[in-house]
Motif scaffolding. Structure first.
Motif, PDB file in Angstrom:
ATOM      1  N   ALA A  61       9.239   6.241  -4.120  1.00  0.00           N
ATOM      2  CA  ALA A  61       8.599   5.589  -2.980  1.00  0.00           C
ATOM      3  C   ALA A  61       8.974   4.113  -2.920  1.00  0.00           C
ATOM      4  CB  ALA A  61       7.083   5.757  -3.072  1.00  0.00           C
ATOM      5  N   GLU A  62       9.028   3.456  -4.072  1.00  0.00           N
ATOM      6  CA  GLU A  62       9.382   2.041  -4.097  1.00  0.00           C
ATOM      7  C   GLU A  62      10.845   1.828  -3.715  1.00  0.00           C
ATOM      8  OE1 GLU A  62       6.340  -0.066  -7.190  1.00  0.00           O
ATOM      9  OE2 GLU A  62       8.254   0.640  -8.011  1.00  0.00           O
ATOM     10  N   ALA A  63      11.732   2.699  -4.200  1.00  0.00           N
ATOM     11  CA  ALA A  63      13.157   2.552  -3.898  1.00  0.00           C
ATOM     12  C   ALA A  63      13.428   2.673  -2.411  1.00  0.00           C
ATOM     13  CB  ALA A  63      13.962   3.598  -4.664  1.00  0.00           C
ATOM     14  N   GLU A  64      12.642   3.489  -1.723  1.00  0.00           N
ATOM     15  CA  GLU A  64      12.816   3.667  -0.281  1.00  0.00           C
ATOM     16  C   GLU A  64      12.567   2.367   0.475  1.00  0.00           C
ATOM     17  OE1 GLU A  64      13.575   6.246   1.885  1.00  0.00           O
ATOM     18  OE2 GLU A  64      14.304   7.358   0.139  1.00  0.00           O
ATOM     19  N   ASN A  65      11.730   1.488  -0.114  1.00  0.00           N
ATOM     20  CA  ASN A  65      11.348   0.256   0.574  1.00  0.00           C
ATOM     21  C   ASN A  65      11.832  -1.010  -0.128  1.00  0.00           C
ATOM     22  OD1 ASN A  65       9.106   0.858   2.911  1.00  0.00           O
ATOM     23  ND2 ASN A  65       9.088   2.432   1.327  1.00  0.00           N
ATOM     24  N   GLY A  66      12.500  -0.847  -1.263  1.00  0.00           N
ATOM     25  CA  GLY A  66      13.042  -2.005  -1.959  1.00  0.00           C
ATOM     26  C   GLY A  66      11.997  -2.950  -2.507  1.00  0.00           C
ATOM     27  N   ALA A 100       9.073  16.262  -4.231  1.00  0.00           N
ATOM     28  CA  ALA A 100       8.259  17.381  -3.789  1.00  0.00           C
ATOM     29  C   ALA A 100       9.157  18.436  -3.178  1.00  0.00           C
ATOM     30  CB  ALA A 100       7.223  16.908  -2.758  1.00  0.00           C
ATOM     31  N   ALA A 101       8.640  19.662  -3.149  1.00  0.00           N
ATOM     32  CA  ALA A 101       9.453  20.750  -2.631  1.00  0.00           C
ATOM     33  C   ALA A 101       9.650  20.620  -1.120  1.00  0.00           C
ATOM     34  CB  ALA A 101       8.794  22.085  -2.972  1.00  0.00           C
ATOM     35  N   GLU A 102       8.621  20.135  -0.429  1.00  0.00           N
ATOM     36  CA  GLU A 102       8.740  19.989   1.020  1.00  0.00           C
ATOM     37  C   GLU A 102       9.469  18.700   1.362  1.00  0.00           C
ATOM     38  OE1 GLU A 102       4.717  18.207  -0.060  1.00  0.00           O
ATOM     39  OE2 GLU A 102       6.080  19.783  -0.745  1.00  0.00           O
ATOM     40  N   GLU A 103       9.819  18.556   2.633  1.00  0.00           N
ATOM     41  CA  GLU A 103      10.594  17.393   3.073  1.00  0.00           C
ATOM     42  C   GLU A 103       9.773  16.116   3.000  1.00  0.00           C
ATOM     43  OE1 GLU A 103      12.286  18.058   6.877  1.00  0.00           O
ATOM     44  OE2 GLU A 103      13.445  19.788   6.266  1.00  0.00           O
ATOM     45  N   LYS A 104       8.494  16.214   3.311  1.00  0.00           N
ATOM     46  CA  LYS A 104       7.650  15.036   3.334  1.00  0.00           C
ATOM     47  C   LYS A 104       7.283  14.615   1.916  1.00  0.00           C
ATOM     48  CE  LYS A 104       3.242  13.379   5.199  1.00  0.00           C
ATOM     49  NZ  LYS A 104       2.033  13.782   5.948  1.00  0.00           N
ATOM     50  N   PRO A 105       7.599  13.385   1.513  1.00  0.00           N
ATOM     51  CA  PRO A 105       7.275  12.949   0.149  1.00  0.00           C
ATOM     52  C   PRO A 105       5.776  12.766  -0.028  1.00  0.00           C
ATOM     53  CG  PRO A 105       8.130  11.121   1.429  1.00  0.00           C
ATOM     54  CD  PRO A 105       8.304  12.347   2.279  1.00  0.00           C
ATOM     55  N   LYS A 106       5.338  12.941  -1.265  1.00  0.00           N
ATOM     56  CA  LYS A 106       3.911  12.789  -1.561  1.00  0.00           C
ATOM     57  C   LYS A 106       3.467  11.334  -1.490  1.00  0.00           C
ATOM     58  CE  LYS A 106       2.598  17.004  -2.440  1.00  0.00           C
ATOM     59  NZ  LYS A 106       1.511  17.636  -1.655  1.00  0.00           N
ATOM     60  N   PHE A 107       4.373  10.431  -1.846  1.00  0.00           N
ATOM     61  CA  PHE A 107       4.041   9.011  -1.891  1.00  0.00           C
ATOM     62  C   PHE A 107       4.950   8.247  -0.939  1.00  0.00           C
ATOM     63  CE2 PHE A 107       2.577  10.809  -5.804  1.00  0.00           C
ATOM     64  CZ  PHE A 107       1.409  10.131  -6.100  1.00  0.00           C
ATOM     65  N   GLN A 108       4.355   7.507  -0.012  1.00  0.00           N
ATOM     66  CA  GLN A 108       5.114   6.712   0.947  1.00  0.00           C
ATOM     67  C   GLN A 108       4.557   5.293   0.994  1.00  0.00           C
ATOM     68  OE1 GLN A 108       4.479   9.555   4.344  1.00  0.00           O
ATOM     69  NE2 GLN A 108       6.681   9.354   4.595  1.00  0.00           N
ATOM     70  N   VAL A 109       5.411   4.315   0.740  1.00  0.00           N
ATOM     71  CA  VAL A 109       4.991   2.924   0.833  1.00  0.00           C
ATOM     72  C   VAL A 109       4.765   2.563   2.293  1.00  0.00           C
ATOM     73  CG1 VAL A 109       5.712   0.522   0.513  1.00  0.00           C
ATOM     74  CG2 VAL A 109       6.123   2.209  -1.293  1.00  0.00           C
ATOM     75  N   VAL A 110       3.641   1.922   2.567  1.00  0.00           N
ATOM     76  CA  VAL A 110       3.283   1.510   3.919  1.00  0.00           C
ATOM     77  C   VAL A 110       3.517   0.010   4.028  1.00  0.00           C
ATOM     78  CG1 VAL A 110       1.468   1.435   5.662  1.00  0.00           C
ATOM     79  CG2 VAL A 110       1.539   3.326   4.020  1.00  0.00           C
ATOM     80  N   GLU A 111       4.428  -0.370   4.922  1.00  0.00           N
ATOM     81  CA  GLU A 111       4.783  -1.786   5.044  1.00  0.00           C
ATOM     82  C   GLU A 111       3.691  -2.605   5.710  1.00  0.00           C
ATOM     83  OE1 GLU A 111       8.834  -2.794   6.089  1.00  0.00           O
ATOM     84  OE2 GLU A 111       9.364  -0.673   6.074  1.00  0.00           O
ATOM     85  N   ALA A 139       0.850  -1.189   0.000  1.00  0.00           N
ATOM     86  CA  ALA A 139       0.000   0.000   0.000  1.00  0.00           C
ATOM     87  C   ALA A 139       0.882   1.234   0.000  1.00  0.00           C
ATOM     88  CB  ALA A 139      -0.908   0.009   1.230  1.00  0.00           C
ATOM     89  N   VAL A 140       0.352   2.321  -0.522  1.00  0.00           N
ATOM     90  CA  VAL A 140       1.087   3.578  -0.527  1.00  0.00           C
ATOM     91  C   VAL A 140       0.183   4.662   0.045  1.00  0.00           C
ATOM     92  CG1 VAL A 140       0.405   4.106  -2.902  1.00  0.00           C
ATOM     93  CG2 VAL A 140       2.407   5.196  -1.942  1.00  0.00           C
ATOM     94  N   ARG A 141       0.764   5.450   0.917  1.00  0.00           N
ATOM     95  CA  ARG A 141       0.051   6.592   1.501  1.00  0.00           C
ATOM     96  C   ARG A 141       0.328   7.805   0.620  1.00  0.00           C
ATOM     97  NH1 ARG A 141      -0.183   8.614   7.750  1.00  0.00           N
ATOM     98  NH2 ARG A 141      -0.305  10.858   7.370  1.00  0.00           N
ATOM     99  N   VAL A 142      -0.737   8.472   0.166  1.00  0.00           N
ATOM    100  CA  VAL A 142      -0.621   9.584  -0.774  1.00  0.00           C
ATOM    101  C   VAL A 142      -1.081  10.871  -0.119  1.00  0.00           C
ATOM    102  CG1 VAL A 142      -1.216  10.434  -3.063  1.00  0.00           C
ATOM    103  CG2 VAL A 142      -1.128   7.959  -2.640  1.00  0.00           C
ATOM    104  N   ASP A 143      -0.196  11.846  -0.053  1.00  0.00           N
ATOM    105  CA  ASP A 143      -0.510  13.155   0.519  1.00  0.00           C
ATOM    106  C   ASP A 143      -1.426  13.915  -0.444  1.00  0.00           C
ATOM    107  OD1 ASP A 143      -0.571  15.680   1.597  1.00  0.00           O
ATOM    108  OD2 ASP A 143       1.594  15.977   1.624  1.00  0.00           O
TER     109      ASP A 143
END
Length: 319
Positions: A288-293, A228-239, A199-203
Motif C-alpha cells: 500500500a505504501e509503495a503505491e503512493n511513495g 489479496a486474491a481479488e483485484e481490490k487490495p485490502k489496504f489502500q493509502v488515502v491521500e 490514512a489507509v482504507r482497510v477492506d
C-alpha cells in the motif's frame, strides 16, 4: 556512543524499522524484552528510547514482555531519559478499557462498550448493552483477538459456554456495540511524532483481523495483509482523507504522551465516526505504501534520527 534503543518483542515487525535506520546511518540497539533483568541500582545508557511493545506478545510466547517493558520504562523515565511511547502509552496499548476512557476524556466518540470478567457476566453485559448486533473482543488484544460478531444473546451463550470460547489473557472480555458501515471498510490514521502522516482504507469484507504487518502474510489466513486474491487490495493509502477528527487525534496523542500510533475508526450509515482502537505498536503495509511513495517506517526512522540530533548525538542528518 549514544544511539536509538528499540524496546520490542517481535523481530519480524522490528526489522522494517532497523533497515530504515541502517539506510540513514543511525546508530541503534534493539532490546528484545521477552525475558531479562532490570538493575535498578544502575543508570540507563544515554540515548533515545522508543518502545514498540505489543499487546499481542503473549500469542508469540512472550507472556510477560509488557510487564518487563513497563519495568524498563519506569527505570528509564526515573532517570530522565528521552522515551517515546513510554509508560502512559503502554498502559493504553495493553488495555482497551484504558483507551476508551482516554478517548472519552478528549471528546472522541467510541462504540458503547461494557467490560466483563466471567462467563455469566459476559452474558449479563450483552443483555445490558441492549443491542441487536454486538461484538466481543479481548481487552488486551492486538491482531483482532477474541473478536466475534453476534446477532443474538442465544448465539453468544452458545459460544461462551463452548470449547471454542477464548479466555482473554487478562480475563477481561469487552462486549461492544456493532457499528454497521455503509461500505465494508474502516480507516486507520497513522501518526509519527504525534503528527498525522497518512490514512489507509482497510477492506473488512473478509473478517475483523486487520493487522497490516507484512509478517502476518505467513500462516494467517484470517489476516488480510499484503497481496489479496481479488483485484481490490485490502489496504489502500488515502491521500486526501476526510476525517474531522485528525486534529483531535493529534491532541489526544499529545495528552497521552504517544509519539507513534495507528488509530482506527469507522463511519456508520449516518456519517457518525466511532474510534475503536489505538495501536501504539503500529505496523505498515509495504504494498500500500509503495503505491503512493510514502513509507511509515522511513518517517519513523527520520523522526528518531532528528531526536538524536537534537540531543547532540548525531552531528549531521543523513537523508
Amino acid at each position: 556512543m549514544s544511539k536509538v534503543y528499540i524496546l520490542h518483542e517481535n523481530d519480524d515487525w522490528t526489522i522494517h524499522l532497523t533497515r530504515r535506520l541502517d539506510e540513514l546511518n543511525v546508530p541503534y540497539e534493539a532490546w528484545h524484552l521477552d525475558e531479562g533483568i532490570v538493575d535498578l541500582t544502575e543508570e540507563p545508557p544515554e540515548g533515545v528510547f522508543y518502545s514498540r511493545m505489543s499487546a499481542s506478545s503473549h500469542t508469540r510466547g512472550h507472556r510477560y514482555a509488557p510487564e518487563l517493558t513497563q519495568s524498563v520504562l519506569a527505570w528509564l523515565e526515573r532517570h530522565g531519559r528521552k522515551v517515546f511511547n513510554g509508560s502512559k502509552a503502554l498502559g493504553l496499548e495493553v488495555s482497551k478499557v484504558n483507551q476508551y476512557m482516554a478517548l472519552d476524556a478528549c471528546g472522541i466518540k467510541t462504540p458503547k462498550t461494557i467490560a466483563a470478567v466471567g462467563q455469566k457476566q459476559i452474558i449479563e453485559a450483552a443483555e445490558k448493552l441492549g443491542e441487536t448486533s454486538f461484538i466481543t473482543k479481548h481487552n488486551r488484544a492486538g491482531k483482532g483477538l477474541g473478536v466475534q460478531l453476534f446477532h443474538s444473546i442465544e448465539a453468544l451463550k452458545q459460544y461462551v459456554y463452548s470449547e471454542d470460547f477464548e479466555l482473554p489473557i487478562d480475563g477481561i472480555t469487552l462486549i461492544q456495540q456493532y457499528i454497521q458501515a455503509p461500505e465494508p471498510y474502516i480507516t486507520r490514521c497513522e501518526f509519527v511524532g504525534g503528527k498525522f502522516v497518512y490514512a489507509v482504507r482497510v477492506d473488512t469484507s473478509e473478517g475483523f483481523e486487520l493487522c497490516p504487518a507484512d509478517a502476518c502474510q505467513i500462516g494467517d489466513l484470517h489476516c488480510p495483509a499484503g497481496e489479496a486474491a481479488e483485484e481490490k487490495p485490502k489496504f489502500q493509502v488515502v491521500e486526501n482523507v476526510e476525517n474531522p477528527l485528525i486534529a483531535k487525534y493529534e491532541s489526544f496523542l499529545s495528552d497521552n504522551e504517544i509519539a507513534v500510533a495507528g488509530i482506527e475508526c469507522i463511519r456508520d450509515v449516518n456519517g457518525t465516526i466511532y474510534t475503536y482502537d489505538i495501536n501504539t505498536n503500529t505496523n505498515y503495509n509495504a504494498e500500500a505504501e509503495a503505491e503512493n511513495g510514502i513509507y511509515g517506517m522511513l518517517e519513523l526512522a527520520k523522526f528518531l534520527q532528528q531526536e538524536l540530533h537534537k540531543q547532540g548525538f548525531i552531528p549531521v542528518l543523513h537523508y
